[in-house]
Design an enzyme around this catalytic site. Structure first.
Site, PDB file in Angstrom:
ATOM      1  N   TRP A   1       7.936  -1.730   2.351  1.00 18.24           N
ATOM      2  CA  TRP A   1       8.947  -2.778   3.292  1.00 18.24           C
ATOM      3  C   TRP A   1      10.078  -3.143   2.820  1.00 18.24           C
ATOM      4  O   TRP A   1      11.004  -3.776   3.359  1.00 18.24           O
ATOM      5  CB  TRP A   1       7.848  -3.831   3.785  1.00 18.24           C
TER       6      TRP A   1
ATOM      7  N   LYS B   1       5.817   7.574   8.199  1.00 17.92           N
ATOM      8  CA  LYS B   1       4.799   6.689   8.408  1.00 17.92           C
ATOM      9  C   LYS B   1       5.200   5.300   7.927  1.00 17.92           C
ATOM     10  O   LYS B   1       5.309   5.391   6.451  1.00 17.92           O
ATOM     11  CB  LYS B   1       3.284   6.747   7.648  1.00 17.92           C
TER      12      LYS B   1
ATOM     13  N   GLY C   1       5.975   3.523  -2.745  1.00 14.17           N
ATOM     14  CA  GLY C   1       5.215   2.149  -2.608  1.00 14.17           C
ATOM     15  C   GLY C   1       4.534   1.816  -3.923  1.00 14.17           C
ATOM     16  O   GLY C   1       4.950   2.259  -4.978  1.00 14.17           O
ATOM     17  N   GLY C   2       3.385   1.095  -3.828  1.00  9.54           N
ATOM     18  CA  GLY C   2       2.746   0.593  -4.971  1.00  9.54           C
ATOM     19  C   GLY C   2       1.993   1.564  -5.593  1.00  9.54           C
ATOM     20  O   GLY C   2       1.531   2.648  -5.348  1.00  9.54           O
TER      21      GLY C   2
ATOM     22  N   GLU D   1       7.217   7.548  -5.688  1.00  8.18           N
ATOM     23  CA  GLU D   1       8.191   6.594  -6.397  1.00  8.18           C
ATOM     24  C   GLU D   1       7.435   5.219  -6.569  1.00  8.18           C
ATOM     25  O   GLU D   1       7.006   4.806  -5.418  1.00  8.18           O
ATOM     26  CB  GLU D   1       9.318   6.242  -5.429  1.00  8.18           C
ATOM     27  N   LEU D   2       7.127   4.904  -7.606  1.00  4.33           N
ATOM     28  CA  LEU D   2       6.130   3.812  -7.606  1.00  4.33           C
ATOM     29  C   LEU D   2       6.631   2.396  -8.152  1.00  4.33           C
ATOM     30  O   LEU D   2       7.813   2.122  -8.136  1.00  4.33           O
ATOM     31  CB  LEU D   2       4.794   4.221  -8.326  1.00  4.33           C
TER      32      LEU D   2
ATOM     33  N   CYS E   1      11.758  -2.098  -6.697  1.00  5.00           N
ATOM     34  CA  CYS E   1      10.842  -1.807  -7.602  1.00  5.00           C
ATOM     35  C   CYS E   1      11.417  -1.624  -9.087  1.00  5.00           C
ATOM     36  O   CYS E   1      10.739  -1.540  -9.975  1.00  5.00           O
ATOM     37  CB  CYS E   1      10.734  -0.091  -7.148  1.00  5.00           C
TER      38      CYS E   1
ATOM     39  N   GLU F   1       3.209  -5.493 -12.444  1.00  8.61           N
ATOM     40  CA  GLU F   1       4.319  -5.811 -11.490  1.00  8.61           C
ATOM     41  C   GLU F   1       4.056  -6.904 -10.602  1.00  8.61           C
ATOM     42  O   GLU F   1       2.738  -6.885 -10.044  1.00  8.61           O
ATOM     43  CB  GLU F   1       4.557  -4.443 -10.604  1.00  8.61           C
TER      44      GLU F   1
HETATM   45  P1  NAD Z   1       2.276  -0.167  -0.681  1.00 12.83           P
HETATM   46  O1  NAD Z   1       1.844   0.766  -1.390  1.00 12.83           O
HETATM   47  O2  NAD Z   1       1.178  -1.227  -0.116  1.00 12.83           O
HETATM   48  O3  NAD Z   1       2.532   0.603   0.870  1.00 12.83           O
HETATM   49  C1  NAD Z   1       3.377   1.520   0.939  1.00 12.83           C
HETATM   50  C2  NAD Z   1       3.209   2.584   2.040  1.00 12.83           C
HETATM   51  O4  NAD Z   1       1.942   3.155   2.162  1.00 12.83           O
HETATM   52  C3  NAD Z   1       3.193   1.611   3.528  1.00 12.83           C
HETATM   53  O5  NAD Z   1       3.672   2.391   4.531  1.00 12.83           O
HETATM   54  C4  NAD Z   1       1.396   1.684   3.511  1.00 12.83           C
HETATM   55  O6  NAD Z   1       0.989   1.437   4.949  1.00 12.83           O
HETATM   56  C5  NAD Z   1       1.173   3.026   3.008  1.00 12.83           C
HETATM   57  N1  NAD Z   1      -0.358   3.085   2.484  1.00 12.83           N
HETATM   58  C6  NAD Z   1      -1.058   2.223   1.911  1.00 12.83           C
HETATM   59  N2  NAD Z   1      -2.196   2.723   1.574  1.00 12.83           N
HETATM   60  C7  NAD Z   1      -2.266   4.153   1.728  1.00 12.83           C
HETATM   61  C8  NAD Z   1      -3.035   5.224   1.705  1.00 12.83           C
HETATM   62  N3  NAD Z   1      -4.245   4.983   1.209  1.00 12.83           N
HETATM   63  N4  NAD Z   1      -2.625   6.442   2.279  1.00 12.83           N
HETATM   64  C9  NAD Z   1      -1.465   6.501   2.671  1.00 12.83           C
HETATM   65  N5  NAD Z   1      -0.417   5.402   2.949  1.00 12.83           N
HETATM   66  C10 NAD Z   1      -0.818   4.179   2.610  1.00 12.83           C
HETATM   67  O7  NAD Z   1       3.615  -0.782  -1.042  1.00 12.83           O
HETATM   68  P2  NAD Z   1       4.351  -1.911  -0.406  1.00 12.83           P
HETATM   69  O8  NAD Z   1       3.470  -3.199  -0.843  1.00 12.83           O
HETATM   70  O9  NAD Z   1       4.824  -1.736   0.826  1.00 12.83           O
HETATM   71  O10 NAD Z   1       5.815  -1.919  -1.449  1.00 12.83           O
HETATM   72  C11 NAD Z   1       5.790  -2.400  -2.460  1.00 12.83           C
HETATM   73  C12 NAD Z   1       5.495  -1.564  -3.776  1.00 12.83           C
HETATM   74  O11 NAD Z   1       6.418  -0.298  -3.459  1.00 12.83           O
HETATM   75  C13 NAD Z   1       5.726  -2.082  -4.915  1.00 12.83           C
HETATM   76  O12 NAD Z   1       4.672  -1.790  -5.882  1.00 12.83           O
HETATM   77  C14 NAD Z   1       6.984  -1.440  -5.280  1.00 12.83           C
HETATM   78  O13 NAD Z   1       7.337  -1.290  -6.724  1.00 12.83           O
HETATM   79  C15 NAD Z   1       6.912  -0.123  -4.751  1.00 12.83           C
HETATM   80  N6  NAD Z   1       8.358   0.462  -4.524  1.00 12.83           N
HETATM   81  C16 NAD Z   1       8.636   1.407  -5.255  1.00 12.83           C
HETATM   82  C17 NAD Z   1       9.917   2.002  -5.238  1.00 12.83           C
HETATM   83  C18 NAD Z   1      10.648   3.065  -6.300  1.00 12.83           C
HETATM   84  O14 NAD Z   1      11.310   3.635  -5.803  1.00 12.83           O
HETATM   85  N7  NAD Z   1      10.058   3.535  -7.290  1.00 12.83           N
HETATM   86  C19 NAD Z   1      10.880   1.608  -4.415  1.00 12.83           C
HETATM   87  C20 NAD Z   1      10.305   0.536  -3.553  1.00 12.83           C
HETATM   88  C21 NAD Z   1       9.126  -0.091  -3.846  1.00 12.83           C
END
Ligand code: NAD
Length: 511
Positions: free
Chosen positions: A170, A194, A247-248, A269-270, A303, A404
């Site tokens: 998000w 997604k 994501g995370g 990308e975490l 991130c 984080e």
């Molecule tokens: P999140 O991991 O909760 O969700 C990210 C996406 O994954 C969402 O669309 C979510 O619905 C989906 N998702 C969740 N569980 C899943 C599963 N089991 N299988 C498939 N899809 C699933 O992350 P968030 O809270 O939306 O974003 C914040 C995180 O993203 C932070 O940890 C941040 O560091 C990371 N982030 C990394 C970068 C990068 O480039 N390294 C950039 C931005 C954000």
């Protein structure tokens, strides 16, 4: 378009659950509700209230979207389109984004509460990705190594990987999606996206622009919904051959494990716990701005946040006092107001998580020198605000220095020598980014190489470009986005041997 001529975004129609605008998914060229008919609320972090509805997709929706993407990949106008024409389509999207930047930014601000000025800047920069990768589409050339097989012709061609599943967070919803789909589409793949359940509306609006640009149906599909209900079936679908995730780390690990069961290619990308290192010879006023940009811009929800400030002991007290003084003046408030410096955090869960980390830091013995509470002044409305918070006397083994937080919380750690600074910087499970502030040229040249991070900035922070690879070492992920090489993340090299005289030697030995 839908049967009634509307597109993905539309106002309330009779029979829908609440008087809120609804946004639709895009599957196989159609705007549709979810198979279940259920909806999810998307909330505005500044008001704390739902402002729109998005379809709550499930595995049936993923099935339809992946089948559509697969059909578009193997047959039809996209599959047979010349790469130059693919490139032109992407360039057209670039123009449409430029013309619609304001609207896209407004949707993102409503979904994630980040500053309008920040989101508008991102939207105005987005066309570059489509221009760059659109330009690359017809420059993917094969190779002909000087093969050591007498009389044989050998060449290497690069072929698209197939259906790409893109899963995004998000915090920068469109930017991080575009980092994936621009190279994936330029390479000739099809995509199923997604988006985050907390910030899907700007992507739906973006896909309207793809439709206007003339993309064939099935090439770009969007299924909205929860990670467990839509993300997981997308990762597990056997026709999806490549997963691109931001994501995370918790979701990232689950995705990596699920993808491994089918040997899928993934990029992840975490998260990060990036060091921002200020040496005694730094240009102090600029370094203060750099530290602020690293952790308080976007309320720390990036991130690459510079969440660990490593300060040389000789300037520690003066620098910290000045940083606190400057941040006391930061204005919290409406993210749409151009005078606001710090907006809310994006979700209620995020607010709770950040507040838990503040308590934890206090329990661990860190000294709170700024903030440390939920912000609830009149300028914050009913929004999810956290005071910009600085903890001094942090040691690198505390959880506040290792995990984080994804919020406006800075941990300050002292160092005495370059060796110690490098050791502290690298003492983290992550490795996404690192900043360093110095006017010493020798140090500026020598240290980036020693920092175990995918990006190092010297006298700068939070700089990204479509031309510069981005990604992490260690637990910050796998693979790189952006730059020339990123297009090869979406291509499979194929070796072709052609024997003009079909004469086989001893069939029981390697030829
Ligand atoms: P999140 O991991 O909760 O969700 C990210 C996406 O994954 C969402 O669309 C979510 O619905 C989906 N998702 C969740 N569980 C899943 C599963 N089991 N299988 C498939 N899809 C699933 O992350 P968030 O809270 O939306 O974003 C914040 C995180 O993203 C932070 O940890 C941040 O560091 C990371 N982030 C990394 C970068 C990068 O480039 N390294 C950039 C931005 C954000």
């Amino acid at each position: 378009m839908t049967a009634d001529g509307s597109m993905g975004t539309e106002a309330l129609r009779p029979g829908q659950p609440q008087a809120l605008p609804t946004f639709k998914m895009h599957v196989d060229g159609e705007w549709c509700e979810s198979a279940s008919g259920q909806w999810l609320e998307t909330k505005n972090p500044y008001t704390g209230k739902a402002w729109a509805l998005i379809p709550r997709g499930n595995a049936d929706d993923i099935e339809r979207a992946v089948q559509a993407a697969h059909r578009a990949f193997v047959a039809g106008s996209w599959a047979s389109m010349h790469p130059s024409d693919r490139g032109l389509l992407l360039q057209r999207v670039a123009d449409l984004i430029a013309a619609n930047a304001e609207r896209l930014a407004e949707l993102e601000v409503r979904d994630n509460g980040k500053l309008k000025v920040e989101m508008l800047g991102q939207m105005r920069y987005l066309p570059r990705w489509f221009q760059y990768y659109g330009g690359l589409a017809d420059k993917i050339e094969g190779r002909m190594p000087p093969i050591d097989k007498k009389g044989m012709l050998h060449y290497v061609s690069y072929e698209p990987v197939g259906v790409v599943g893109a899963i995004t967070p998000w915090n920068s919803p469109l930017l991080l999606t575009v980092w994936k789909i621009a190279p994936a589409l330029a390479a000739g793949n099809t995509v199923v996206i997604k988006p985050s359940e907390f910030a899907s509306t700007s992507l739906i609006a973006l896909v309207e622009l793809f439709e206007q640009a003339g993309f064939p149906k099935g090439v770009i599909n969007v299924v909205t919904g929860l990670g467990a209900e839509t993300g997981e079936p997308l990762v597990e679908h056997p026709l999806v051959t490549r997963i691109a995730f931001t994501g995370g780390n918790i979701a990232g690990l689950r995705i990596y494990q699920a993808a491994a069961r089918q040997f899928k290619r993934v990029s992840l990308e975490l998260g990060g716990k990036s060091p921002n290192i200020v040496f005694a010879d730094a240009a102090i006023d600029e370094a203060i701005k750099g530290v602020i940009s690293g952790i308080f811009a976007a309320s720390g929800q990036t991130c690459m946040a510079g969440s660990r400030l490593l300060l040389h002991s000789s300037i520690h007290d003066a620098f910290l006092a000045r940083l606190v003084e400057v941040m006391r003046e930061a204005r919290l408030g409406d993210p749409n107001n151009p005078d606001t410096d710090v907006g809310p955090v994006a979700t209620e869960q995020q607010l709770e998580k950040v507040l838990r980390y503040i308590e934890l830091a206090k329990q661990e013995g860190a000294r709170c020198v700024l903030g440390g509470r939920r912000a609830d002044g009149p300028e914050c409305g009913d929004g999810w605000f956290v005071e910009p918070t600085i903890f001094a006397d942090v040691t690198n083994d505390m959880r506040i220095a290792r995990e984080e937080v994804f919020g406006p919380i800075l941990s300050v750690i002292k160092f005495d020598s370059d060796e110690e600074a490098v050791a502290l910087a690298n003492d983290t499970p992550f490795g996404l980014a690192a900043g360093l502030w110095t006017t010493d040229l020798a140090r500026a040249l020598a240290l980036p190489k020693r920092l175990r991070a995918g990006t190092a900035w010297v006298n700068a922070y939070r700089v990204v470009s479509y031309l510069a690879p981005f990604g992490g070492f260690n637990e910050s992920g796998i693979g790189r986005e952006n730059g020339y090489d990123a297009i090869y993340e979406y291509l499979e090299p194929k070796s072709v041997f052609i024997n003009p005289t079909p004469a086989i030697g001893n069939p029981f030995t390697l030829q």
